[in-house]
Design a protein around this motif. Structure first.
Motif, PDB file in Angstrom:
ATOM      1  N   GLY A  42       0.806  -1.214   0.000  1.00 53.49           N
ATOM      2  CA  GLY A  42       0.000   0.000   0.000  1.00 53.49           C
ATOM      3  C   GLY A  42       0.835   1.258   0.000  1.00 53.49           C
ATOM      4  N   LYS A  43       1.883   1.260   0.809  1.00 56.61           N
ATOM      5  CA  LYS A  43       2.761   2.429   0.867  1.00 56.61           C
ATOM      6  C   LYS A  43       3.471   2.618  -0.467  1.00 56.61           C
ATOM      7  CE  LYS A  43       6.270   4.627   3.699  1.00 56.61           C
ATOM      8  NZ  LYS A  43       7.020   4.572   4.947  1.00 56.61           N
ATOM      9  N   PHE A  44       3.962   1.536  -1.053  1.00 56.73           N
ATOM     10  CA  PHE A  44       4.631   1.612  -2.351  1.00 56.73           C
ATOM     11  C   PHE A  44       3.690   2.194  -3.399  1.00 56.73           C
ATOM     12  CE2 PHE A  44       5.634  -0.099  -6.518  1.00 56.73           C
ATOM     13  CZ  PHE A  44       6.996   0.170  -6.632  1.00 56.73           C
ATOM     14  N   LEU A  45       2.477   1.631  -3.484  1.00 60.20           N
ATOM     15  CA  LEU A  45       1.518   2.097  -4.490  1.00 60.20           C
ATOM     16  C   LEU A  45       1.103   3.545  -4.249  1.00 60.20           C
ATOM     17  CD1 LEU A  45      -0.630  -1.132  -4.843  1.00 60.20           C
ATOM     18  CD2 LEU A  45       1.035  -0.223  -6.493  1.00 60.20           C
ATOM     19  N   GLU A  46       0.960   3.935  -3.007  1.00 58.27           N
ATOM     20  CA  GLU A  46       0.592   5.310  -2.675  1.00 58.27           C
ATOM     21  C   GLU A  46       1.656   6.301  -3.152  1.00 58.27           C
ATOM     22  OE1 GLU A  46      -0.048   8.059   1.317  1.00 58.27           O
ATOM     23  OE2 GLU A  46      -0.084   5.890   1.500  1.00 58.27           O
ATOM     24  N   LEU A  47       2.918   5.902  -3.027  1.00 57.36           N
ATOM     25  CA  LEU A  47       4.006   6.802  -3.398  1.00 57.36           C
ATOM     26  C   LEU A  47       4.368   6.740  -4.883  1.00 57.36           C
ATOM     27  CD1 LEU A  47       6.289   6.203  -0.301  1.00 57.36           C
ATOM     28  CD2 LEU A  47       4.897   8.233  -0.783  1.00 57.36           C
ATOM     29  N   VAL A  48       4.259   5.560  -5.492  1.00 62.21           N
ATOM     30  CA  VAL A  48       4.731   5.376  -6.861  1.00 62.21           C
ATOM     31  C   VAL A  48       3.639   5.604  -7.905  1.00 62.21           C
ATOM     32  CG1 VAL A  48       5.807   3.720  -8.442  1.00 62.21           C
ATOM     33  CG2 VAL A  48       6.569   3.833  -6.070  1.00 62.21           C
ATOM     34  N   SER A  49       2.412   5.217  -7.609  1.00 60.64           N
ATOM     35  CA  SER A  49       1.321   5.354  -8.587  1.00 60.64           C
ATOM     36  C   SER A  49       1.140   6.769  -9.126  1.00 60.64           C
ATOM     37  CB  SER A  49       0.005   4.848  -8.001  1.00 60.64           C
ATOM     38  OG  SER A  49       0.057   3.451  -7.824  1.00 60.64           O
ATOM     39  N   PRO A  50       1.198   7.800  -8.278  1.00 56.98           N
ATOM     40  CA  PRO A  50       1.034   9.152  -8.827  1.00 56.98           C
ATOM     41  C   PRO A  50       2.147   9.547  -9.802  1.00 56.98           C
ATOM     42  CG  PRO A  50       0.721   9.183  -6.454  1.00 56.98           C
ATOM     43  CD  PRO A  50       1.252   7.817  -6.817  1.00 56.98           C
ATOM     44  N   VAL A  51       3.288   8.899  -9.691  1.00 59.02           N
ATOM     45  CA  VAL A  51       4.424   9.258 -10.536  1.00 59.02           C
ATOM     46  C   VAL A  51       4.401   8.518 -11.865  1.00 59.02           C
ATOM     47  CG1 VAL A  51       6.951   9.296 -10.684  1.00 59.02           C
ATOM     48  CG2 VAL A  51       5.827   9.762  -8.494  1.00 59.02           C
ATOM     49  N   ILE A  52       4.142   7.203 -11.836  1.00 56.11           N
ATOM     50  CA  ILE A  52       4.216   6.413 -13.073  1.00 56.11           C
ATOM     51  C   ILE A  52       2.872   5.827 -13.500  1.00 56.11           C
ATOM     52  CG2 ILE A  52       6.648   5.882 -12.701  1.00 56.11           C
ATOM     53  CD1 ILE A  52       5.810   3.027 -11.919  1.00 56.11           C
ATOM     54  N   GLY A  53       1.844   6.019 -12.708  1.00 58.16           N
ATOM     55  CA  GLY A  53       0.528   5.460 -13.028  1.00 58.16           C
ATOM     56  C   GLY A  53       0.274   4.171 -12.271  1.00 58.16           C
ATOM     57  N   ASP A  54      -1.000   3.831 -12.087  1.00 55.28           N
ATOM     58  CA  ASP A  54      -1.374   2.685 -11.275  1.00 55.28           C
ATOM     59  C   ASP A  54      -0.944   1.345 -11.882  1.00 55.28           C
ATOM     60  OD1 ASP A  54      -2.727   1.775  -8.834  1.00 55.28           O
ATOM     61  OD2 ASP A  54      -4.111   0.806 -10.244  1.00 55.28           O
ATOM     62  N   ASP A  55      -1.237   1.131 -13.156  1.00 56.16           N
ATOM     63  CA  ASP A  55      -0.869  -0.153 -13.775  1.00 56.16           C
ATOM     64  C   ASP A  55       0.643  -0.382 -13.793  1.00 56.16           C
ATOM     65  OD1 ASP A  55      -3.495  -0.930 -14.124  1.00 56.16           O
ATOM     66  OD2 ASP A  55      -3.605  -0.202 -16.194  1.00 56.16           O
ATOM     67  N   PRO A  56       1.453   0.601 -14.233  1.00 58.73           N
ATOM     68  CA  PRO A  56       2.902   0.391 -14.186  1.00 58.73           C
ATOM     69  C   PRO A  56       3.435   0.182 -12.757  1.00 58.73           C
ATOM     70  CG  PRO A  56       2.403   2.216 -15.650  1.00 58.73           C
ATOM     71  CD  PRO A  56       1.124   1.843 -14.940  1.00 58.73           C
ATOM     72  N   ALA A  57       2.831   0.867 -11.793  1.00 56.47           N
ATOM     73  CA  ALA A  57       3.269   0.699 -10.403  1.00 56.47           C
ATOM     74  C   ALA A  57       2.967  -0.720  -9.909  1.00 56.47           C
ATOM     75  CB  ALA A  57       2.588   1.721  -9.505  1.00 56.47           C
ATOM     76  N   ARG A  58       1.799  -1.241 -10.247  1.00 58.34           N
ATOM     77  CA  ARG A  58       1.448  -2.609  -9.843  1.00 58.34           C
ATOM     78  C   ARG A  58       2.338  -3.635 -10.533  1.00 58.34           C
ATOM     79  NH1 ARG A  58      -2.935  -2.886  -6.709  1.00 58.34           N
ATOM     80  NH2 ARG A  58      -4.202  -1.006  -6.549  1.00 58.34           N
ATOM     81  N   THR A  59       2.675  -3.380 -11.805  1.00 58.29           N
ATOM     82  CA  THR A  59       3.587  -4.274 -12.522  1.00 58.29           C
ATOM     83  C   THR A  59       4.968  -4.250 -11.866  1.00 58.29           C
ATOM     84  OG1 THR A  59       2.398  -3.954 -14.594  1.00 58.29           O
ATOM     85  CG2 THR A  59       4.673  -4.722 -14.761  1.00 58.29           C
ATOM     86  N   MET A  60       5.446  -3.055 -11.542  1.00 61.81           N
ATOM     87  CA  MET A  60       6.746  -2.930 -10.891  1.00 61.81           C
ATOM     88  C   MET A  60       6.743  -3.626  -9.532  1.00 61.81           C
ATOM     89  SD  MET A  60       8.882   0.493  -9.835  1.00 61.81           S
ATOM     90  CE  MET A  60       9.108   1.012 -11.527  1.00 61.81           C
ATOM     91  N   LEU A  61       5.673  -3.461  -8.775  1.00 66.96           N
ATOM     92  CA  LEU A  61       5.570  -4.081  -7.459  1.00 66.96           C
ATOM     93  C   LEU A  61       5.639  -5.602  -7.574  1.00 66.96           C
ATOM     94  CD1 LEU A  61       5.101  -3.784  -4.420  1.00 66.96           C
ATOM     95  CD2 LEU A  61       2.643  -3.752  -4.897  1.00 66.96           C
TER      96      LEU A  61
END
Length: 68
Positions: A42-61
């Motif tokens: 959750g913390k990762f997605l909260e911080l990264v999603s606004p920068v690269i988008g939700d789908d790319p952030a979930r893929t990266m995670l």
């Protein structure tokens, strides 16, 4: 869309007391109290999603969790 962070003003005459009133008792990154996997996600997605988008952030995670 603006992703500005919230701001707060603390009166200079009592900075110490004001800080203690809003600071968490224990930091989330305390090595004595590590985050669970779900909270870390959750913390990762909260911080990264606004920068690269939700789908790319979930893929990266998912890729990060697959590392050994």
């Amino acid at each position: 869309m603006c992703n500005a962070l919230p701001q707060a003003t603390i009166p200079a005459e009592d900075v110490q007391a004001q800080f203690q009133a809003v600071a968490p008792a224990v930091a989330a990154y305390d090595p004595e109290l590590p985050l669970s996997g779900a909270k870390l996600d959750g913390k990762f997605l909260e911080l990264v999603s606004p920068v690269i988008g939700d789908d790319p952030a979930r893929t990266m995670l998912a890729r990060l969790w697959s590392l050994e």
